[in-house]
Scaffold this motif. Sequence first.
Motif, mmCIF file in Angstrom:
data_model
loop_
_atom_site.group_PDB
_atom_site.id
_atom_site.type_symbol
_atom_site.label_atom_id
_atom_site.label_comp_id
_atom_site.label_asym_id
_atom_site.label_seq_id
_atom_site.Cartn_x
_atom_site.Cartn_y
_atom_site.Cartn_z
ATOM 1 N N THR A 404 2.480 -4.898 -13.559
ATOM 2 C CA THR A 404 1.868 -6.186 -14.423
ATOM 3 C C THR A 404 0.305 -5.843 -14.301
ATOM 4 O O THR A 404 0.231 -4.840 -13.211
ATOM 5 C CB THR A 404 2.082 -7.280 -13.629
ATOM 6 N N ALA A 405 -0.567 -7.044 -14.856
ATOM 7 C CA ALA A 405 -2.285 -7.102 -14.357
ATOM 8 C C ALA A 405 -2.509 -8.404 -14.585
ATOM 9 O O ALA A 405 -1.714 -9.564 -15.234
ATOM 10 C CB ALA A 405 -3.393 -6.142 -15.233
ATOM 11 N N THR A 415 -6.065 -7.767 -11.038
ATOM 12 C CA THR A 415 -5.748 -7.148 -9.690
ATOM 13 C C THR A 415 -4.544 -6.496 -10.993
ATOM 14 O O THR A 415 -4.648 -6.089 -12.075
ATOM 15 C CB THR A 415 -4.846 -7.882 -9.339
ATOM 16 N N THR A 416 -4.079 -5.112 -10.524
ATOM 17 C CA THR A 416 -3.587 -3.765 -11.412
ATOM 18 C C THR A 416 -2.008 -4.131 -10.495
ATOM 19 O O THR A 416 -1.823 -4.242 -8.688
ATOM 20 C CB THR A 416 -4.050 -2.746 -11.703
ATOM 21 N N SER A 417 -1.287 -3.225 -10.846
ATOM 22 C CA SER A 417 0.295 -2.785 -9.649
ATOM 23 C C SER A 417 1.254 -1.393 -10.094
ATOM 24 O O SER A 417 0.638 -1.068 -11.658
ATOM 25 C CB SER A 417 1.099 -4.050 -9.415
ATOM 26 N N ALA A 421 5.977 -3.037 -6.993
ATOM 27 C CA ALA A 421 4.755 -4.232 -6.725
ATOM 28 C C ALA A 421 4.118 -3.821 -5.534
ATOM 29 O O ALA A 421 3.713 -4.833 -4.467
ATOM 30 C CB ALA A 421 5.840 -5.692 -5.848
ATOM 31 N N ASN A 422 3.482 -2.568 -5.541
ATOM 32 C CA ASN A 422 2.371 -2.032 -5.110
ATOM 33 C C ASN A 422 1.665 -3.155 -6.435
ATOM 34 O O ASN A 422 1.394 -2.575 -6.995
ATOM 35 C CB ASN A 422 1.647 -0.826 -4.648
ATOM 36 N N ILE A 423 0.364 -3.968 -4.888
ATOM 37 C CA ILE A 423 -0.755 -4.697 -6.076
ATOM 38 C C ILE A 423 -2.557 -4.164 -5.239
ATOM 39 O O ILE A 423 -2.060 -4.203 -4.120
ATOM 40 C CB ILE A 423 -0.716 -6.024 -5.849
ATOM 41 N N TYR A 424 -2.409 -4.149 -6.284
ATOM 42 C CA TYR A 424 -4.331 -3.663 -6.174
ATOM 43 C C TYR A 424 -5.747 -4.881 -6.727
ATOM 44 O O TYR A 424 -4.959 -5.507 -7.806
ATOM 45 C CB TYR A 424 -4.661 -2.305 -6.724
ATOM 46 N N PHE A 425 -5.809 -5.090 -5.447
ATOM 47 C CA PHE A 425 -7.277 -6.467 -5.469
ATOM 48 C C PHE A 425 -8.804 -5.226 -5.445
ATOM 49 O O PHE A 425 -8.724 -4.749 -5.189
ATOM 50 C CB PHE A 425 -6.736 -6.919 -4.501
ATOM 51 N N PHE A 426 -9.542 -6.345 -6.784
ATOM 52 C CA PHE A 426 -10.533 -4.980 -7.552
ATOM 53 C C PHE A 426 -10.845 -6.300 -7.524
ATOM 54 O O PHE A 426 -11.296 -7.977 -8.341
ATOM 55 C CB PHE A 426 -10.303 -4.659 -8.731
ATOM 56 N N PHE A 451 9.559 -2.717 -11.972
ATOM 57 C CA PHE A 451 8.355 -3.595 -13.125
ATOM 58 C C PHE A 451 9.294 -4.995 -12.129
ATOM 59 O O PHE A 451 9.985 -5.734 -12.431
ATOM 60 C CB PHE A 451 9.141 -3.021 -14.315
ATOM 61 N N THR A 452 8.065 -5.459 -11.490
ATOM 62 C CA THR A 452 7.763 -6.665 -11.220
ATOM 63 C C THR A 452 7.223 -7.661 -11.385
ATOM 64 O O THR A 452 5.181 -7.092 -11.197
ATOM 65 C CB THR A 452 7.771 -6.283 -9.131
ATOM 66 N N ARG A 453 7.018 -8.554 -12.045
ATOM 67 C CA ARG A 453 6.363 -9.762 -12.574
ATOM 68 C C ARG A 453 5.657 -10.071 -11.256
ATOM 69 O O ARG A 453 6.593 -11.204 -11.349
ATOM 70 C CB ARG A 453 6.506 -10.115 -14.185
ATOM 71 N N TYR A 454 4.360 -10.303 -11.131
ATOM 72 C CA TYR A 454 3.411 -11.364 -10.514
ATOM 73 C C TYR A 454 2.943 -12.626 -11.013
ATOM 74 O O TYR A 454 2.714 -11.954 -12.453
ATOM 75 C CB TYR A 454 3.098 -10.684 -9.322
#
Length: 493
Positions: A404-405, A415-417, A421-426, A451-454
């Motif tokens: 998910t982005a 954000t990307t992931s 569910a490891n989420i990356y913040f930019f 696959f986790t959709r946030y």
Amino acid sequence: AGAASGGVWRSIDKGASWVKVTPANELQLISSIAQDKRAGKTATWYYGTSELLTTTNRRHTTNIRTHNLGNGIYRSTDNGTTWAALPSTQTTGSQQAPVNFQGVWKVVVDHTKSEQDVVYAACMGGIMRSTNGGTDWTLVLGSDTTMCFNSDIVISTNGILYAGLGSAYNGVASPKQGIWRSTNGTDWEKMNNTFLPPLFRRIRLAVAPSADTVAYAFVERPGAWTNPDGTFNSSATLYRYGGNAWSQGALPNGGTYFTLTGYAMAITVHPNDPDHIFYAGTDAYQSKNGGNGFQWIAGYVEEIQGWNAHPDFHELLFDPHDPTKLFAATDGGIHSCANPDELPYPQWAEYHSGLETSQIYDVKIDRKIAGNKFIACGLQDNGSYITDDPSTNWGMASGGDGMTAEVIDGVNFFTTSSQGANIYFFGYDGVNVNYYGTGHPPASSERFTFFTRYLVDPKLGNTMYLPEANDLWRMDQLQQISASGAVHNNWEL
């Protein structure tokens, strides 16, 4: 070259550039490509459709494996420039083809028959055979009742056929499961199969080009048949046939996890040496003694070194004009290796220019600022990419399986992931990308699906919601995240 969901691509300059030749309104699931190699017939090609062990539908299920059904076989008579469906394999409207052709694993053309156009298709249910270039088909090995999920077929230099049929997908033995041999394609003799497990899901075969009585079987079986889609608990085994007997070879880590539940499996034999084999799952290996020992040549182990092929292998084959040149088809495209014995590791070349085969799990844009071209997306097994001009090259924001982005509307924040569910913040100011940190809620990573959709609140763009099993997490003041790195502590159950 065929892509799992991207159609067929053609190159006339040895892979330096590519043109897509599958029409946009045709099915794009390519499972196998085969050329008629007989003199005067080499302009004829076939491809089969389906991806029966796939990943992309994880967006809709918690299962590890999902299934994309195909719709038959296509043929080209102009060296792959144009393609047409074989009507006998198509289910359209009132036309009902055998269900076998919804799952085509492999297509093989018999290069030894001059009087007929003999084509084989390894399908769900078994082996289909045509003597007229695909106009009509007959099931020559298999069952239409308890159908095998997977089958495979190879043909030797002298025309000897080997076929392998697996179990039914629900964990029931199919009537013809096992390994078979034929000299004419219609009469099949079951080989000694006492070494095989009572149930197995997928099998890949290879026959030595220089010795048609030497063959190999690469066999995968799930750890649990109650839900074979729901676990990575799978193991694989390698076998060699020679001297009228089978012997078991060696796989790294005993074959556990190696094939990603049958998803990644490839095997081939060196053109000049029946004991020199190459096989692959997540990583690729070679063995010079018939499979009793192995040497790593590509995959995850040294991926960051830059000389390596992409992991998760689906096909291995040799250049017919150069017996030292090995080609690989992977989740990252096409690579070739000129010398598998090169130290410290083999060098691999890429053939990706214009070959657009990426599978996108998720894609987001800025919906608030008119004309904003910024895009963030997650790609199957190829990380997450961003761009503010889709006509130019994209840049990688994060690695792993891109999931998910989110693009925060009207704010220079995205954000990307990756899996679990490891989420990356930019942050992004139109020129520079600023990495703020990585994190997910303080919960066991095992409780997040692959696959986790946030979601980010679309009105204010300042609250993120993330599901975890039967719980729901919330992160407020999302836009206050900065390079301070305080990502892990901003969650509330």
